[in-house]
Scaffold this motif. Structure first.
Motif, PDB file in Angstrom:
ATOM      1  N   ILE A 176     -59.900  23.318 -57.005  1.00  0.00           N
ATOM      2  CA  ILE A 176     -60.175  24.265 -55.925  1.00  0.00           C
ATOM      3  C   ILE A 176     -59.556  23.785 -54.618  1.00  0.00           C
ATOM      4  O   ILE A 176     -58.963  24.571 -53.869  1.00  0.00           O
ATOM      5  CB  ILE A 176     -61.694  24.465 -55.769  1.00  0.00           C
ATOM      6  N   ARG A 177     -59.664  22.479 -54.343  1.00  0.00           N
ATOM      7  CA  ARG A 177     -59.093  21.941 -53.105  1.00  0.00           C
ATOM      8  C   ARG A 177     -57.573  21.879 -53.155  1.00  0.00           C
ATOM      9  O   ARG A 177     -56.914  21.934 -52.119  1.00  0.00           O
ATOM     10  CB  ARG A 177     -59.627  20.522 -52.836  1.00  0.00           C
ATOM     11  N   GLY A 178     -57.037  21.727 -54.351  1.00  0.00           N
ATOM     12  CA  GLY A 178     -55.588  21.625 -54.488  1.00  0.00           C
ATOM     13  C   GLY A 178     -55.062  20.224 -54.297  1.00  0.00           C
ATOM     14  O   GLY A 178     -53.853  19.988 -54.371  1.00  0.00           O
ATOM     15  N   VAL A 179     -55.952  19.275 -54.061  1.00  0.00           N
ATOM     16  CA  VAL A 179     -55.582  17.857 -53.926  1.00  0.00           C
ATOM     17  C   VAL A 179     -56.659  17.014 -54.576  1.00  0.00           C
ATOM     18  O   VAL A 179     -57.789  17.470 -54.796  1.00  0.00           O
ATOM     19  CB  VAL A 179     -55.426  17.438 -52.439  1.00  0.00           C
ATOM     20  N   GLY A 180     -56.319  15.767 -54.880  1.00  0.00           N
ATOM     21  CA  GLY A 180     -57.286  14.866 -55.477  1.00  0.00           C
ATOM     22  C   GLY A 180     -58.329  14.405 -54.468  1.00  0.00           C
ATOM     23  O   GLY A 180     -58.136  14.502 -53.256  1.00  0.00           O
ATOM     24  N   ILE A 181     -59.468  13.929 -54.979  1.00  0.00           N
ATOM     25  CA  ILE A 181     -60.492  13.342 -54.111  1.00  0.00           C
ATOM     26  C   ILE A 181     -60.765  11.924 -54.594  1.00  0.00           C
ATOM     27  O   ILE A 181     -60.694  11.645 -55.786  1.00  0.00           O
ATOM     28  CB  ILE A 181     -61.809  14.154 -54.100  1.00  0.00           C
ATOM     29  N   SER A 182     -61.072  11.066 -53.667  1.00  0.00           N
ATOM     30  CA  SER A 182     -61.370   9.679 -54.022  1.00  0.00           C
ATOM     31  C   SER A 182     -62.812   9.567 -54.486  1.00  0.00           C
ATOM     32  O   SER A 182     -63.663  10.387 -54.130  1.00  0.00           O
ATOM     33  CB  SER A 182     -61.146   8.759 -52.819  1.00  0.00           C
ATOM     34  N   LYS A 183     -63.085   8.563 -55.299  1.00  0.00           N
ATOM     35  CA  LYS A 183     -64.461   8.317 -55.736  1.00  0.00           C
ATOM     36  C   LYS A 183     -65.352   8.046 -54.539  1.00  0.00           C
ATOM     37  O   LYS A 183     -66.536   8.386 -54.525  1.00  0.00           O
ATOM     38  CB  LYS A 183     -64.500   7.127 -56.702  1.00  0.00           C
ATOM     39  N   GLY A 184     -64.758   7.471 -53.488  1.00  0.00           N
ATOM     40  CA  GLY A 184     -65.538   7.167 -52.294  1.00  0.00           C
ATOM     41  C   GLY A 184     -66.119   8.398 -51.632  1.00  0.00           C
ATOM     42  O   GLY A 184     -67.212   8.352 -51.050  1.00  0.00           O
ATOM     43  N   THR A 185     -65.410   9.532 -51.710  1.00  0.00           N
ATOM     44  CA  THR A 185     -65.912  10.767 -51.108  1.00  0.00           C
ATOM     45  C   THR A 185     -67.203  11.201 -51.783  1.00  0.00           C
ATOM     46  O   THR A 185     -68.182  11.550 -51.121  1.00  0.00           O
ATOM     47  CB  THR A 185     -64.858  11.884 -51.218  1.00  0.00           C
ATOM     48  N   LEU A 186     -67.216  11.172 -53.101  1.00  0.00           N
ATOM     49  CA  LEU A 186     -68.431  11.531 -53.839  1.00  0.00           C
ATOM     50  C   LEU A 186     -69.536  10.507 -53.592  1.00  0.00           C
ATOM     51  O   LEU A 186     -70.711  10.868 -53.481  1.00  0.00           O
ATOM     52  CB  LEU A 186     -68.120  11.643 -55.330  1.00  0.00           C
ATOM     53  N   ASP A 187     -69.165   9.228 -53.501  1.00  0.00           N
ATOM     54  CA  ASP A 187     -70.155   8.184 -53.249  1.00  0.00           C
ATOM     55  C   ASP A 187     -70.849   8.396 -51.904  1.00  0.00           C
ATOM     56  O   ASP A 187     -72.071   8.233 -51.780  1.00  0.00           O
ATOM     57  CB  ASP A 187     -69.496   6.805 -53.268  1.00  0.00           C
ATOM     58  N   VAL A 188     -70.076   8.765 -50.869  1.00  0.00           N
ATOM     59  CA  VAL A 188     -70.654   9.003 -49.542  1.00  0.00           C
ATOM     60  C   VAL A 188     -71.665  10.149 -49.598  1.00  0.00           C
ATOM     61  O   VAL A 188     -72.755  10.070 -49.015  1.00  0.00           O
ATOM     62  CB  VAL A 188     -69.541   9.310 -48.516  1.00  0.00           C
ATOM     63  N   LEU A 189     -71.327  11.219 -50.309  1.00  0.00           N
ATOM     64  CA  LEU A 189     -72.226  12.367 -50.410  1.00  0.00           C
ATOM     65  C   LEU A 189     -73.486  12.019 -51.196  1.00  0.00           C
ATOM     66  O   LEU A 189     -74.578  12.509 -50.877  1.00  0.00           O
ATOM     67  CB  LEU A 189     -71.489  13.540 -51.062  1.00  0.00           C
ATOM     68  N   MET A 190     -73.343  11.167 -52.214  1.00  0.00           N
ATOM     69  CA  MET A 190     -74.526  10.759 -52.966  1.00  0.00           C
ATOM     70  C   MET A 190     -75.402   9.808 -52.153  1.00  0.00           C
ATOM     71  O   MET A 190     -76.633   9.887 -52.195  1.00  0.00           O
ATOM     72  CB  MET A 190     -74.112  10.120 -54.299  1.00  0.00           C
ATOM     73  N   GLU A 191     -74.773   8.913 -51.378  1.00  0.00           N
ATOM     74  CA  GLU A 191     -75.537   8.005 -50.523  1.00  0.00           C
ATOM     75  C   GLU A 191     -76.300   8.773 -49.448  1.00  0.00           C
ATOM     76  O   GLU A 191     -77.402   8.382 -49.052  1.00  0.00           O
ATOM     77  CB  GLU A 191     -74.597   6.992 -49.871  1.00  0.00           C
ATOM     78  N   ALA A 192     -75.720   9.876 -48.983  1.00  0.00           N
ATOM     79  CA  ALA A 192     -76.412  10.720 -48.003  1.00  0.00           C
ATOM     80  C   ALA A 192     -77.578  11.470 -48.638  1.00  0.00           C
ATOM     81  O   ALA A 192     -78.443  12.001 -47.936  1.00  0.00           O
ATOM     82  CB  ALA A 192     -75.427  11.721 -47.395  1.00  0.00           C
ATOM     83  N   GLY A 193     -77.608  11.505 -49.978  1.00  0.00           N
ATOM     84  CA  GLY A 193     -78.684  12.209 -50.680  1.00  0.00           C
ATOM     85  C   GLY A 193     -78.445  13.695 -50.824  1.00  0.00           C
ATOM     86  O   GLY A 193     -79.367  14.446 -51.142  1.00  0.00           O
ATOM     87  N   TRP A 194     -77.198  14.141 -50.601  1.00  0.00           N
ATOM     88  CA  TRP A 194     -76.899  15.580 -50.605  1.00  0.00           C
ATOM     89  C   TRP A 194     -76.391  16.093 -51.939  1.00  0.00           C
ATOM     90  O   TRP A 194     -76.466  17.278 -52.209  1.00  0.00           O
ATOM     91  CB  TRP A 194     -75.896  15.910 -49.503  1.00  0.00           C
ATOM     92  N   ILE A 195     -75.845  15.213 -52.788  1.00  0.00           N
ATOM     93  CA  ILE A 195     -75.444  15.621 -54.127  1.00  0.00           C
ATOM     94  C   ILE A 195     -75.983  14.617 -55.132  1.00  0.00           C
ATOM     95  O   ILE A 195     -76.365  13.501 -54.754  1.00  0.00           O
ATOM     96  CB  ILE A 195     -73.903  15.751 -54.281  1.00  0.00           C
ATOM     97  N   ARG A 196     -76.000  15.013 -56.406  1.00  0.00           N
ATOM     98  CA  ARG A 196     -76.509  14.158 -57.474  1.00  0.00           C
ATOM     99  C   ARG A 196     -75.757  14.467 -58.766  1.00  0.00           C
ATOM    100  O   ARG A 196     -75.222  15.568 -58.935  1.00  0.00           O
ATOM    101  CB  ARG A 196     -78.003  14.420 -57.697  1.00  0.00           C
ATOM    102  N   PRO A 197     -75.714  13.513 -59.697  1.00  0.00           N
ATOM    103  CA  PRO A 197     -75.186  13.818 -61.023  1.00  0.00           C
ATOM    104  C   PRO A 197     -76.094  14.848 -61.694  1.00  0.00           C
ATOM    105  O   PRO A 197     -77.320  14.767 -61.595  1.00  0.00           O
ATOM    106  CB  PRO A 197     -75.245  12.470 -61.751  1.00  0.00           C
ATOM    107  N   ALA A 198     -75.501  15.834 -62.363  1.00  0.00           N
ATOM    108  CA  ALA A 198     -76.299  16.924 -62.933  1.00  0.00           C
ATOM    109  C   ALA A 198     -75.960  17.174 -64.397  1.00  0.00           C
ATOM    110  O   ALA A 198     -76.007  18.295 -64.864  1.00  0.00           O
ATOM    111  CB  ALA A 198     -76.085  18.200 -62.113  1.00  0.00           C
TER     112      ALA A 198
END
Length: 203
Positions: free
Chosen positions: A108-130
């Motif tokens: 959807i973004r058209g570019v890759g994302i780093s694992k760190g981006t997902l890690d930051v969102l999980m550390e913030a408590g805003w996303i989770r593995p589902a």
């Protein structure tokens, strides 16, 4: 005003002592299975307009400081949580398309994302593995959390702004239209077509 009954008082006590938002079933468990919907409605009405209010975020209930009083409780040196553009876009895609895999987010973004981006969102408590998508490789799925709803003042994902709202606010670039969606029934239908192994949130 009539005095609250024992069930209402018990629900109030349970929610007041809770360290995190509670589902209806979790509240009932503390009260030996008692019906608590009427008590929650009564408490929500009783606390409306006060410094503390009872709110429902997703399927969970909790007490919170009234929005117009929150500034009184902010610490003098508050650490701001800053997200990169990649983080903001990733969070938006997950919120509008969840559950979504990393590959789906990247498509959807058209570019890759780093694992760190997902890690930051999980550390913030805003996303989770589902869970995992039942396709070759069984990629991990990501979804938003009740903390995401609470932080952004949303009762549910249906309260996310639609395309017209985002465009009116000047927040949509042409590329953003690729991931801004408002038809939640279509989302639900799409999600139902794919087999997904889900995780038990209680573990």
């Amino acid at each position: 005003m009539n005095a609250p009954d024992d069930i209402t008082r018990a629900v109030e006590a349970v929610l007041f002592a809770a360290t995190e938002p509670m589902t209806l079933e979790a509240i009932r468990t503390h009260l030996n299975g008692a019906e608590v919907r009427a008590a929650l409605a009564a408490l929500q009405a009783d606390y409306a307009g006060r410094g503390i209010e009872l709110v429902k975020r997703g399927e969970r209930w909790h007490f919170q400081t009234a929005a117009d009083m929150a500034h009184l409780l902010r610490r003098e040196h508050e650490e701001a949580r800053k997200l990169s553009r990649a983080g903001i876009e990733t969070l938006a895609i997950i919120a509008y398309h969840e559950p979504a895999t990393r590959a789906e987010i990247e498509a959807i973004r058209g570019v890759g994302i780093s694992k760190g981006t997902l890690d930051v969102l999980m550390e913030a408590g805003w996303i989770r593995p589902a869970g995992r998508r039942e396709v070759p490789g069984r990629p991990l799925l990501y979804a938003t959390t009740p903390a995401f709803l609470a932080h952004f003042g949303l009762a549910s994902r249906r309260d996310l702004p639609g395309i017209d709202d985002l465009r009116a606010a000047g927040l949509l670039d042409p590329v953003d239209l690729a991931f801004a969606r408002t038809d939640w029934d279509a989302d639900a239908a799409d999600d139902g077509d794919a087999e997904v192994e889900t995780f038990d949130e209680t573990h």
